[in-house]
Motif scaffolding. Sequence first.
Motif, mmCIF file in Angstrom:
data_model
loop_
_atom_site.group_PDB
_atom_site.id
_atom_site.type_symbol
_atom_site.label_atom_id
_atom_site.label_comp_id
_atom_site.label_asym_id
_atom_site.label_seq_id
_atom_site.Cartn_x
_atom_site.Cartn_y
_atom_site.Cartn_z
ATOM 1 N N PHE A 1 0.633 -1.209 0.068
ATOM 2 C CA PHE A 1 -0.115 -0.071 -0.026
ATOM 3 C C PHE A 1 0.709 1.221 0.027
ATOM 4 O O PHE A 1 2.003 1.108 0.429
ATOM 5 C CB PHE A 1 -0.932 0.051 1.331
ATOM 6 C CG PHE A 1 -2.020 -1.108 1.183
ATOM 7 C CD1 PHE A 1 -3.122 -0.976 0.621
ATOM 8 C CD2 PHE A 1 -1.801 -2.028 2.001
ATOM 9 C CE1 PHE A 1 -4.106 -2.023 0.535
ATOM 10 C CE2 PHE A 1 -2.739 -3.052 1.680
ATOM 11 C CZ PHE A 1 -3.973 -3.201 1.076
ATOM 12 N N SER B 1 0.151 3.957 1.531
ATOM 13 C CA SER B 1 0.161 4.739 2.771
ATOM 14 C C SER B 1 -0.507 3.766 3.684
ATOM 15 O O SER B 1 -1.233 2.731 3.628
ATOM 16 C CB SER B 1 -0.786 6.041 2.690
ATOM 17 O OG SER B 1 -2.185 5.627 2.550
ATOM 18 N N GLU C 1 -2.877 4.659 5.850
ATOM 19 C CA GLU C 1 -4.211 4.859 5.981
ATOM 20 C C GLU C 1 -4.928 3.970 5.004
ATOM 21 O O GLU C 1 -6.000 3.283 5.473
ATOM 22 C CB GLU C 1 -4.513 6.311 5.833
ATOM 23 C CG GLU C 1 -5.974 6.568 5.926
ATOM 24 C CD GLU C 1 -6.395 6.171 7.341
ATOM 25 O OE1 GLU C 1 -7.748 5.808 7.676
ATOM 26 O OE2 GLU C 1 -5.919 6.669 8.376
ATOM 27 N N LEU C 2 -4.300 3.769 3.731
ATOM 28 C CA LEU C 2 -4.928 2.661 2.994
ATOM 29 C C LEU C 2 -4.807 1.405 3.535
ATOM 30 O O LEU C 2 -5.707 0.692 3.042
ATOM 31 C CB LEU C 2 -4.111 2.782 1.676
ATOM 32 C CG LEU C 2 -4.267 3.935 0.825
ATOM 33 C CD1 LEU C 2 -3.443 4.040 -0.582
ATOM 34 C CD2 LEU C 2 -5.773 4.144 0.300
ATOM 35 N N ALA C 3 -3.937 0.802 4.191
ATOM 36 C CA ALA C 3 -3.531 -0.429 4.656
ATOM 37 C C ALA C 3 -4.798 -0.640 5.837
ATOM 38 O O ALA C 3 -5.319 -1.549 5.873
ATOM 39 C CB ALA C 3 -2.330 -0.711 5.247
ATOM 40 N N GLU D 1 -7.632 1.035 6.051
ATOM 41 C CA GLU D 1 -8.915 0.797 5.406
ATOM 42 C C GLU D 1 -9.294 -0.457 4.789
ATOM 43 O O GLU D 1 -10.171 -1.260 4.813
ATOM 44 C CB GLU D 1 -9.124 1.770 4.283
ATOM 45 C CG GLU D 1 -9.291 3.206 4.669
ATOM 46 C CD GLU D 1 -9.092 4.142 3.484
ATOM 47 O OE1 GLU D 1 -9.201 3.837 2.210
ATOM 48 O OE2 GLU D 1 -8.913 5.613 3.782
ATOM 49 N N TYR D 2 -7.845 -1.177 4.299
ATOM 50 C CA TYR D 2 -8.018 -2.495 3.823
ATOM 51 C C TYR D 2 -8.218 -3.376 5.153
ATOM 52 O O TYR D 2 -9.160 -4.568 4.701
ATOM 53 C CB TYR D 2 -6.598 -2.817 3.295
ATOM 54 C CG TYR D 2 -6.590 -4.385 2.614
ATOM 55 C CD1 TYR D 2 -7.253 -4.921 1.573
ATOM 56 C CD2 TYR D 2 -6.133 -5.203 3.332
ATOM 57 C CE1 TYR D 2 -7.216 -6.090 0.833
ATOM 58 C CE2 TYR D 2 -5.820 -6.738 3.045
ATOM 59 C CZ TYR D 2 -6.643 -7.121 1.821
ATOM 60 O OH TYR D 2 -6.525 -8.257 1.332
ATOM 61 N N ARG E 1 -11.768 -3.372 5.755
ATOM 62 C CA ARG E 1 -12.510 -4.417 4.515
ATOM 63 C C ARG E 1 -12.326 -5.785 4.848
ATOM 64 O O ARG E 1 -13.423 -6.510 4.999
ATOM 65 C CB ARG E 1 -12.214 -3.864 3.300
ATOM 66 C CG ARG E 1 -12.976 -4.394 2.063
ATOM 67 C CD ARG E 1 -12.656 -3.828 0.720
ATOM 68 N NE ARG E 1 -11.092 -3.756 0.693
ATOM 69 C CZ ARG E 1 -10.414 -2.576 0.370
ATOM 70 N NH1 ARG E 1 -10.929 -1.632 0.177
ATOM 71 N NH2 ARG E 1 -9.100 -2.696 0.048
#
Length: 76
Positions: A22, A24, A26-28, A30-31, A34
């Motif tokens: 990822f 960032s 933050e993206l990790a 969010e993942y 999910r």
Amino acid sequence: MRYYFPILHNGETQADDVGELFGSAELAVEYGARVARDIASDPEYDPDAGTVVIVVDAIGTEIARHRVGGRRKRRG
């Protein structure tokens, strides 16, 4: 950066030895949320199992936890 998503389920850890890339943290995070939602949506999921998806960065620092069926707990 590579992030890992071990899962605690019924007191046992399911390691993530592969991880995901990822751009960032933050993206990790969010993942990881999910993944927790996907687990919770499984009709055979036991909500009493106390399942948690952990987000760990490449150097081993825990950056977030997502309780399956619950809210995110941000670290640091």
